[in-house]
Design a protein around this motif. Sequence first.
Motif, PDB file in Angstrom:
ATOM      1  N   ILE A 182       0.826  -1.202   0.000  1.00 48.69           N
ATOM      2  CA  ILE A 182       0.000   0.000   0.000  1.00 48.69           C
ATOM      3  C   ILE A 182       0.862   1.256   0.000  1.00 48.69           C
ATOM      4  N   GLU A 183       1.898   1.256   0.859  1.00 47.60           N
ATOM      5  CA  GLU A 183       2.638   2.494   1.058  1.00 47.60           C
ATOM      6  C   GLU A 183       3.488   2.882  -0.143  1.00 47.60           C
ATOM      7  N   GLU A 184       3.931   1.920  -0.930  1.00 50.46           N
ATOM      8  CA  GLU A 184       4.757   2.281  -2.070  1.00 50.46           C
ATOM      9  C   GLU A 184       3.937   2.753  -3.266  1.00 50.46           C
ATOM     10  N   MET A 185       2.607   2.713  -3.135  1.00 46.99           N
ATOM     11  CA  MET A 185       1.750   3.227  -4.191  1.00 46.99           C
ATOM     12  C   MET A 185       1.662   4.744  -4.126  1.00 46.99           C
ATOM     13  N   THR A 186       1.327   5.322  -5.249  1.00 46.20           N
ATOM     14  CA  THR A 186       0.960   6.733  -5.269  1.00 46.20           C
ATOM     15  C   THR A 186      -0.549   6.835  -5.140  1.00 46.20           C
ATOM     16  N   LEU A 187      -1.029   8.016  -4.801  1.00 45.89           N
ATOM     17  CA  LEU A 187      -2.469   8.212  -4.729  1.00 45.89           C
ATOM     18  C   LEU A 187      -3.131   7.939  -6.076  1.00 45.89           C
ATOM     19  N   LYS A 188      -2.461   8.321  -7.153  1.00 48.31           N
ATOM     20  CA  LYS A 188      -3.017   8.085  -8.481  1.00 48.31           C
ATOM     21  C   LYS A 188      -3.199   6.598  -8.732  1.00 48.31           C
ATOM     22  N   GLN A 189      -2.197   5.803  -8.350  1.00 45.60           N
ATOM     23  CA  GLN A 189      -2.310   4.351  -8.530  1.00 45.60           C
ATOM     24  C   GLN A 189      -3.429   3.779  -7.670  1.00 45.60           C
ATOM     25  N   LEU A 190      -3.552   4.279  -6.442  1.00 47.46           N
ATOM     26  CA  LEU A 190      -4.593   3.792  -5.553  1.00 47.46           C
ATOM     27  C   LEU A 190      -5.976   4.051  -6.141  1.00 47.46           C
ATOM     28  N   PHE A 191      -6.218   5.292  -6.577  1.00 49.05           N
ATOM     29  CA  PHE A 191      -7.540   5.656  -7.068  1.00 49.05           C
ATOM     30  C   PHE A 191      -7.857   5.038  -8.429  1.00 49.05           C
ATOM     31  N   ARG A 192      -6.843   4.892  -9.279  1.00 54.02           N
ATOM     32  CA  ARG A 192      -7.084   4.373 -10.625  1.00 54.02           C
ATOM     33  C   ARG A 192      -7.121   2.853 -10.695  1.00 54.02           C
ATOM     34  N   ASN A 193      -6.318   2.189  -9.836  1.00 58.03           N
ATOM     35  CA  ASN A 193      -6.142   0.744  -9.978  1.00 58.03           C
ATOM     36  C   ASN A 193      -6.804  -0.094  -8.890  1.00 58.03           C
ATOM     37  N   ILE A 194      -7.204   0.518  -7.791  1.00 59.73           N
ATOM     38  CA  ILE A 194      -7.739  -0.269  -6.673  1.00 59.73           C
ATOM     39  C   ILE A 194      -9.113   0.203  -6.239  1.00 59.73           C
ATOM     40  N   THR A 195      -9.242   1.471  -5.897  1.00 60.88           N
ATOM     41  CA  THR A 195     -10.505   1.944  -5.318  1.00 60.88           C
ATOM     42  C   THR A 195     -11.391   2.653  -6.341  1.00 60.88           C
ATOM     43  N   ILE A 196     -11.161   2.415  -7.619  1.00 65.03           N
ATOM     44  CA  ILE A 196     -11.978   3.040  -8.658  1.00 65.03           C
ATOM     45  C   ILE A 196     -13.430   2.578  -8.568  1.00 65.03           C
ATOM     46  N   ASP A 197     -13.639   1.316  -8.134  1.00 66.14           N
ATOM     47  CA  ASP A 197     -14.989   0.807  -7.886  1.00 66.14           C
ATOM     48  C   ASP A 197     -14.879  -0.388  -6.947  1.00 66.14           C
ATOM     49  N   GLU A 198     -16.029  -0.827  -6.427  1.00 69.37           N
ATOM     50  CA  GLU A 198     -16.039  -1.891  -5.430  1.00 69.37           C
ATOM     51  C   GLU A 198     -15.531  -3.216  -5.993  1.00 69.37           C
ATOM     52  N   ASP A 199     -15.923  -3.562  -7.216  1.00 65.68           N
ATOM     53  CA  ASP A 199     -15.503  -4.849  -7.779  1.00 65.68           C
ATOM     54  C   ASP A 199     -13.990  -4.915  -7.953  1.00 65.68           C
ATOM     55  N   THR A 200     -13.386  -3.830  -8.430  1.00 67.21           N
ATOM     56  CA  THR A 200     -11.923  -3.795  -8.594  1.00 67.21           C
ATOM     57  C   THR A 200     -11.236  -3.897  -7.243  1.00 67.21           C
ATOM     58  N   CYS A 201     -11.782  -3.217  -6.263  1.00 68.70           N
ATOM     59  CA  CYS A 201     -11.211  -3.241  -4.915  1.00 68.70           C
ATOM     60  C   CYS A 201     -11.307  -4.635  -4.318  1.00 68.70           C
ATOM     61  N   ILE A 202     -12.451  -5.281  -4.481  1.00 70.33           N
ATOM     62  CA  ILE A 202     -12.638  -6.636  -3.950  1.00 70.33           C
ATOM     63  C   ILE A 202     -11.640  -7.607  -4.579  1.00 70.33           C
ATOM     64  N   ALA A 203     -11.463  -7.499  -5.892  1.00 72.83           N
ATOM     65  CA  ALA A 203     -10.506  -8.386  -6.575  1.00 72.83           C
ATOM     66  C   ALA A 203      -9.101  -8.170  -6.043  1.00 72.83           C
ATOM     67  N   TRP A 204      -8.735  -6.925  -5.775  1.00 74.50           N
ATOM     68  CA  TRP A 204      -7.398  -6.619  -5.255  1.00 74.50           C
ATOM     69  C   TRP A 204      -7.228  -7.181  -3.841  1.00 74.50           C
ATOM     70  N   LEU A 205      -8.252  -7.030  -3.010  1.00 77.81           N
ATOM     71  CA  LEU A 205      -8.188  -7.557  -1.648  1.00 77.81           C
ATOM     72  C   LEU A 205      -8.051  -9.071  -1.650  1.00 77.81           C
ATOM     73  N   LYS A 206      -8.771  -9.747  -2.531  1.00 73.59           N
ATOM     74  CA  LYS A 206      -8.655 -11.198  -2.620  1.00 73.59           C
ATOM     75  C   LYS A 206      -7.270 -11.616  -3.086  1.00 73.59           C
ATOM     76  N   SER A 207      -6.728 -10.901  -4.043  1.00 72.69           N
ATOM     77  CA  SER A 207      -5.405 -11.258  -4.573  1.00 72.69           C
ATOM     78  C   SER A 207      -4.306 -11.059  -3.542  1.00 72.69           C
ATOM     79  N   ASN A 208      -4.566 -10.215  -2.534  1.00 70.42           N
ATOM     80  CA  ASN A 208      -3.584  -9.969  -1.482  1.00 70.42           C
ATOM     81  C   ASN A 208      -3.927 -10.689  -0.183  1.00 70.42           C
TER      82      ASN A 208
END
Length: 306
Positions: A19-45
């Motif tokens: 989490i910490e090595e990400m930028t805010l742009k990466q967080l918003f664009r690649n993880i928390t852009i929507d719930e489904d994307t966020c859920i997939a990321w949480l499962k993968s980790n």
Amino acid sequence: MAVAPSFQPLLVPTIFPVIEEMTLKQLFRNITIDEDTCIAWLKSNGLLATGMMCKCGRIMRPGTFSGFADGKGWRCPEKSCKKFASMRIGSFFEGAHIPLTELVEFLYFWTDNMQTTAFLHKNLGWGEHTITDWKNFLRDLCVEEFLVNPQPIGGPGHIVEIDESKFGYRKYSRGRMLSGQWVFGGIDRETKDIFMIPVQDRSAATLVPLIQRYILPGTTILSDEWASYNSIPAASFQHLTVNHSLNFVDPNTGVHTQTVESTWGGAKKRLRNCMTTNPILLETHFSEVCWQKNMEKLVSPTLSWK
């Protein structure tokens, strides 16, 4: 085939360097852009289950169901059972009714020390009580990490600097110090691991047992010439000192404690808004500081904390 929850039920340290090595742009664009994307990321980790076993012994099936915070969960296919379970069951997020995207963003802000109430309210829309509850919860986890399961630092071939410092505040941020708390701590020069423990006094009876608990035998300990340190057992540690009334760095041995003193500066900067004098609450704040400092060390060994 997954027949059991394949997730890590607590807030594990391994996720935070990611989490910490990400930028805010990466967080918003690649993880928390929507719930489904966020859920997939949480499962993968490993922070949400990728499989779930029902109590009846059948493998539950994922699906979309009303009544759950995310509208998603698990359902037993057995006709005589048909039990439902939230997707969050058994995870760090169980029991929370806040969207997962907001919780992940909060964890990012907390890890990166962007956690003032005003900032979190503006960016997450959370109320003051919600923010306080979650910050206290994370501090409690830090206490469990550092106080319930202490990890001693140092060891043969390692140098640990130790020192005590008084943390306090001044009325209107100026004038004489109104109250304060003595804190004892140390830092391993090689690994940058630290510990900070609030103490009632700076006597040998208080400090020496903490040295024996938090510093491994065989360590070379560097300190100033505070009298209590004369009781450090020579059989367990090599102890070198610097006389601060004469020099910050001993001209003959090169001994100094500037690394740990710099660490105090960073900690005081982070805790400048902490006004509590409750020893239990102070303990949680210092555990939080230690936890976040060690996470920064994992992400970048050269990261400045000043």
